[in-house]
Design an enzyme around this catalytic site. Structure first.
Site, PDB file in Angstrom:
ATOM      1  N   GLY A 407       0.810  -1.216   0.000  1.00 43.93           N
ATOM      2  CA  GLY A 407       0.000   0.000   0.000  1.00 43.93           C
ATOM      3  C   GLY A 407       0.841   1.264   0.000  1.00 43.93           C
ATOM      4  CB  SER A 408       4.024   2.242   1.557  1.00 45.64           C
ATOM      5  OG  SER A 408       3.385   2.264   2.809  1.00 45.64           O
ATOM      6  CB  SER A 445       7.639   2.119   5.266  1.00 44.36           C
ATOM      7  OG  SER A 445       7.041   1.217   6.182  1.00 44.36           O
ATOM      8  CB  SER A 447       4.090   0.212   9.531  1.00 43.29           C
ATOM      9  OG  SER A 447       5.073  -0.388   8.700  1.00 43.29           O
ATOM     10  CB  THR A 450       7.811  -2.463   5.450  1.00 49.16           C
ATOM     11  OG1 THR A 450       6.474  -2.239   5.885  1.00 49.16           O
ATOM     12  CG2 THR A 450       7.812  -3.518   4.366  1.00 49.16           C
ATOM     13  NE  ARG A 497      -6.674  -2.472   2.188  1.00 49.10           N
ATOM     14  CZ  ARG A 497      -6.602  -3.008   3.397  1.00 49.10           C
ATOM     15  NH1 ARG A 497      -5.430  -3.037   4.040  1.00 49.10           N
ATOM     16  NH2 ARG A 497      -7.670  -3.507   3.995  1.00 49.10           N
ATOM     17  CD  GLU A 578      -3.278  -4.825   0.710  1.00 51.37           C
ATOM     18  OE1 GLU A 578      -3.351  -4.451   1.895  1.00 51.37           O
ATOM     19  OE2 GLU A 578      -2.425  -4.385  -0.087  1.00 51.37           O
ATOM     20  CG  HIS A 594       2.577  -6.981 -28.284  1.00 48.89           C
ATOM     21  ND1 HIS A 594       2.884  -6.927 -29.626  1.00 48.89           N
ATOM     22  CD2 HIS A 594       2.147  -5.735 -27.955  1.00 48.89           C
ATOM     23  CE1 HIS A 594       2.682  -5.697 -30.070  1.00 48.89           C
ATOM     24  NE2 HIS A 594       2.232  -4.957 -29.075  1.00 48.89           N
ATOM     25  CE  LYS A 688       4.139  -6.074   6.528  1.00 50.83           C
ATOM     26  NZ  LYS A 688       3.600  -4.734   6.573  1.00 50.83           N
TER      27      LYS A 688
HETATM   28  O1  PA5 Z   1      -1.735  -2.722   2.627  1.00 48.78           O
HETATM   29  C1  PA5 Z   1      -0.972  -3.276   3.413  1.00 48.78           C
HETATM   30  O2  PA5 Z   1      -1.251  -3.456   4.599  1.00 48.78           O
HETATM   31  C2  PA5 Z   1       0.356  -3.762   2.907  1.00 48.78           C
HETATM   32  O3  PA5 Z   1       0.371  -3.836   1.526  1.00 48.78           O
HETATM   33  C3  PA5 Z   1       1.455  -2.843   3.426  1.00 48.78           C
HETATM   34  O4  PA5 Z   1       1.357  -1.597   2.798  1.00 48.78           O
HETATM   35  C4  PA5 Z   1       2.804  -3.463   3.143  1.00 48.78           C
HETATM   36  O5  PA5 Z   1       2.916  -4.654   3.864  1.00 48.78           O
HETATM   37  C5  PA5 Z   1       3.948  -2.529   3.547  1.00 48.78           C
HETATM   38  O6  PA5 Z   1       3.731  -2.004   4.807  1.00 48.78           O
HETATM   39  P1  PA5 Z   1       3.956  -0.468   5.032  1.00 48.78           P
HETATM   40  O7  PA5 Z   1       3.035   0.201   4.109  1.00 48.78           O
HETATM   41  O8  PA5 Z   1       3.642  -0.245   6.465  1.00 48.78           O
HETATM   42  O9  PA5 Z   1       5.390  -0.225   4.692  1.00 48.78           O
END
Ligand code: PA5
Length: 694
Positions: A407-408, A445, A447, A450, A497, A578, A594, A688
């Site tokens: 999500g980041s 990131s 959080s 990561t 996200r 997700e 293609h 994780k």
């Molecule tokens: O959506 C999510 O929870 C994940 O895709 C996180 O974004 C991913 O695990 C990376 O974590 P972070 O965005 O905290 O770096």
């Protein structure tokens, strides 16, 4: 005397559910003798009589693209009704089209969903009918009845008028609507009664005269339309006219009341294929009376119809007099003698719109509210970016490298679409060797914890001092403090996200200050605010909910375009993963032309739930847009459903963000339709946690 043909592409075929559905109605079932669709068989059968230029198809606007693609029709061959209004208006429209080029033209009108065994006999009967039509009669073909069927109307013949091409021509005495069984038996033993085939032949100008006599409102509408044929304004005028005209059949509206109606009795192996029993009757069967389309394993199975989709086997043991029809949407198991009643099931299956009020309760962690707040996040992100302390020496870079995951990580892809310098996005533990002092390294990131992002960021820091990071806290913040690198803090408490507004717009604002972005985001923010209202729960005509419904139960294949909507397609995919907890895939045009399109060949077998979504934006290269048009036709031919979603607004940013935001809403509604809470992403957390223990 030129002969024209008009195929009516209606025919819902509710009694052939679940193979026949509103999106794939009866004419599109592969019931032709060689396995071709009924509409294709109809087209091929009549083509020798008319040639392509004099062969038209009438279809409603929902079905028209599919008809056009399936038959490879030229635009001039397709008569599109705004919506189906039964057969009289369709016949009127076709007669108008023919009369404008050739008022004397003989027109054959025929349904698209019949099976005919003796094609030569069929054409010979139509030649006779064309001759009678040329003499001014309104001609019907009457099928010699083989049973006291109650599913058809009956035509009683009167005096013999003559013959043509070896076929007798009788005056019609009376039409009778579908009779009860006793009456049908009486007709059969009396003789001189025929089933109404729904196949008619007449001069275009003659049927327009009769319409004028019996259906004056329709006649007036047609006269009003005549001057607009082929001109701008035709579609609007037709739409207005078709709202007014009476939905009535040509049998009831004209034929039952007109003088000078004749019937030609025919027996060319005509089948209406009205229900599964009728289909069973015409299909080849084994010695036990089992007719199977697709893979069937049977032990002690008799008098059965088995209709299976490719790639699946139906196995039966100790059953008889049964129809089993398996499709992606539903499995029907029916008593063969009662397949007339399948219509009731078809109607029930359709009439259940989602109960959104109840489904909303699944969103226990409030994802919908967070999604609704996205435009505010974006605004706030822009402000936050203005407040960040930026040390001198950060600007002057020639490329940006973003490291981040999930999500980041999407932030880097989107920046790549919006910045005026090249942006490369990395998702892994390492960064490439080419990173040097001319690179701005951006760690993203949410959080801040990561491990891939921390590792890649640290490695990048050994190559460039131009760096910054964004997170809500975590180890990334500590690392930045230790290495005296600018760290941008954004509010905590979101799913990563769901914090995209903060991540992306804060960075955009910072990068704008560093000279790497020259974007005007005003329009985009306005469009997003409008969407927040229009797509929220309870908004009438909610587009996101409608798209989610179209995708539910399937596997979305999201298609964006290179250099434009590609990252948005990826965001749709990841949000569907997700939030809705289901598989989804994405690809980009023109690249997918293609490779991916070859994979469509067996899609019906290996991915029967595949649902293509084209993300459309006015900023795509014209050749890419042309490709999409061709791909739509290919998909229709392959029976793979697709939908198109358009970006809003004029500017690039508005188009891009509106498509992205729509996808966010769709993914949450899809979660609810899937019966899941959109927020938790347990598999990610568990992975994780396990990695942390290693
Ligand atoms: O959506 C999510 O929870 C994940 O895709 C996180 O974004 C991913 O695990 C990376 O974590 P972070 O965005 O905290 O770096």
């Amino acid at each position: 005397m030129s002969v024209y043909a008009v195929i009516m592409a209606g025919g819902k075929g509710e009694r052939l559910w679940p193979a026949s559905t509103p999106a794939r109605p009866k004419p599109f079932l592969p019931l032709g003798e060689g396995g071709e669709t009924l509409i294709q068989a109809t087209y091929d059968r009549v083509l020798p009589l008319t040639g392509r230029e004099r062969l038209y198809v009438v279809a409603d606007s929902a079905l028209a693209p599919r008809v056009k693609a399936a038959l490879g029709l030229a635009d001039s061959q397709l008569l599109v009704e705004p919506q189906g209004r039964n057969t009289a208006p369709a016949v009127g429209l076709a007669a108008l089209a023919v009369s404008l080029v050739d008022p004397e033209g003989i027109t054959i009108v025929l349904p698209a969903d019949h099976l005919i065994e003796d094609e030569e006999g069929f054409r010979s009967a139509l030649e006779a009918a064309a001759q009678a039509g040329g003499e001014g009669h309104l001609v019907t073909l009457g099928i010699k009845p083989t049973s006291p069927a109650t599913g058809y109307g009956y035509i009683q013949r009167g005096e013999l008028l003559g013959s043509a091409h070896g076929h007798d021509i009788y005056k019609v005495k009376r039409f009778t609507e579908k009779p009860d069984e006793e009456t049908a038996r009486r007709f059969l033993s009396a003789g001189g009664y025929y089933w109404n085939s729904g196949i008619f032949v007449w001069q275009a100008a003659r049927i327009l005269e009769e319409i004028d006599r019996f259906l004056p409102k329709l006649s007036q509408a047609l006269k009003g339309l005549a001057g607009l044929w082929g001109k701008p304004g035709w579609e609007d005028a037709l739409r207005r006219a078709w709202q007014e005209v009476e939905a009535i059949s040509i049998d009831y509206g004209v034929m039952e009341r007109a003088e000078d109606v004749v019937v030609i009795p025919v027996g060319f192996g005509w089948h209406d294929l009205g229900d599964w029993q009728a289909v069973w009757e015409v299909l080849p069967k084994d010695g036990a009376g089992v007719a199977a389309r697709g893979e069937h394993l049977g032990v002690d199975t008799a008098r059965a119809l088995i209709w299976v989709r490719p790639g699946k086997t139906v196995a039966t043991l100790g059953v008889s007099d049964v129809a089993i029809v398996d499709t992606q949407e539903a499995l029907l198991v029916a008593d063969m003698k009662r397949t007339q009643k399948v219509r009731e099931l078809a109607r029930q299956a359709q009439a259940a719109p989602p109960e959104w009020d109840k489904l909303l309760k699944l969103d226990t962690s409030g994802m919908l509210e967070v999604v609704a707040g996205f435009p505010d996040q974006c605004r706030r992100g822009l402000e936050l970016g203005e407040e960040v302390d930026l040390p001198p020496g950060l600007s002057g870079f020639s490329r940006v490298v973003c490291v981040g995951m999930g999500g980041s990580g999407i932030t880097g892809d989107l920046l790549g679409r919006l910045l005026s310098v090249p942006v490369v996005s990395f998702r892994g533990y390492r960064v490439p060797g080419y990173i040097g002092e001319e690179t701005l390294l951006v760690g993203v990131s949410y959080s801040g914890n990561t491990e891939e992002t921390l590792s890649a960021f640290q490695e990048g820091l050994s190559r460039t001092r131009r760096a910054l990071a964004i997170s809500s806290g975590g180890k990334l913040r500590e690392l930045c403090a230790k290495r005296r690198i600018p760290w941008i803090g954004i509010p905590s408490g979101y799913q990563p996200r769901a914090a995209l507004g903060y991540l992306l717009f804060t960075l955009l604002s910072v990068l704008r200050r560093l000279g790497a972005a020259h974007l005007d985001l005003k329009e985009a923010l306005e469009v997003l605010a409008g969407q927040a209202k229009a797509l929220g729960p309870g908004s009438p005509g909610n587009r996101a909910q409608a798209i989610a419904q179209a995708l539910a139960g399937g596997v979305p294949l999201i298609y964006g375009t290179n250099g434009n909507t590609g990252p948005v397609a990826f965001r749709w995919k990841t949000q569907i993963n997700e939030n809705a907890k289901q598989p989804a895939f994405w690809a980009e045009l023109p690249e997918l032309c293609h490779n991916e399109i070859v994979g469509w060949e067996l899609a019906e077998r290996v991915l029967p739930g595949g649902r293509v979504v084209f993300l459309r934006s006015g900023n795509d290269h014209p050749r890419v847009q042309a490709r999409i048009e061709i791909l739509k036709e290919v998909l229709l031919r392959r029976g793979l459903p697709y939908l198109e979603v358009e970006g809003e607004g004029e500017g690039e940013a508005a188009q891009l963000f509106s498509l992205l935001y729509l996808g966010d809403w769709v993914s949450v509604y899809l979660a609810l339709l899937n019966g899941v809470d959109p927020t938790p992403v347990r598999p990610i957390q568990e992975l994780k946690e396990r990695l942390a223990q290693l």
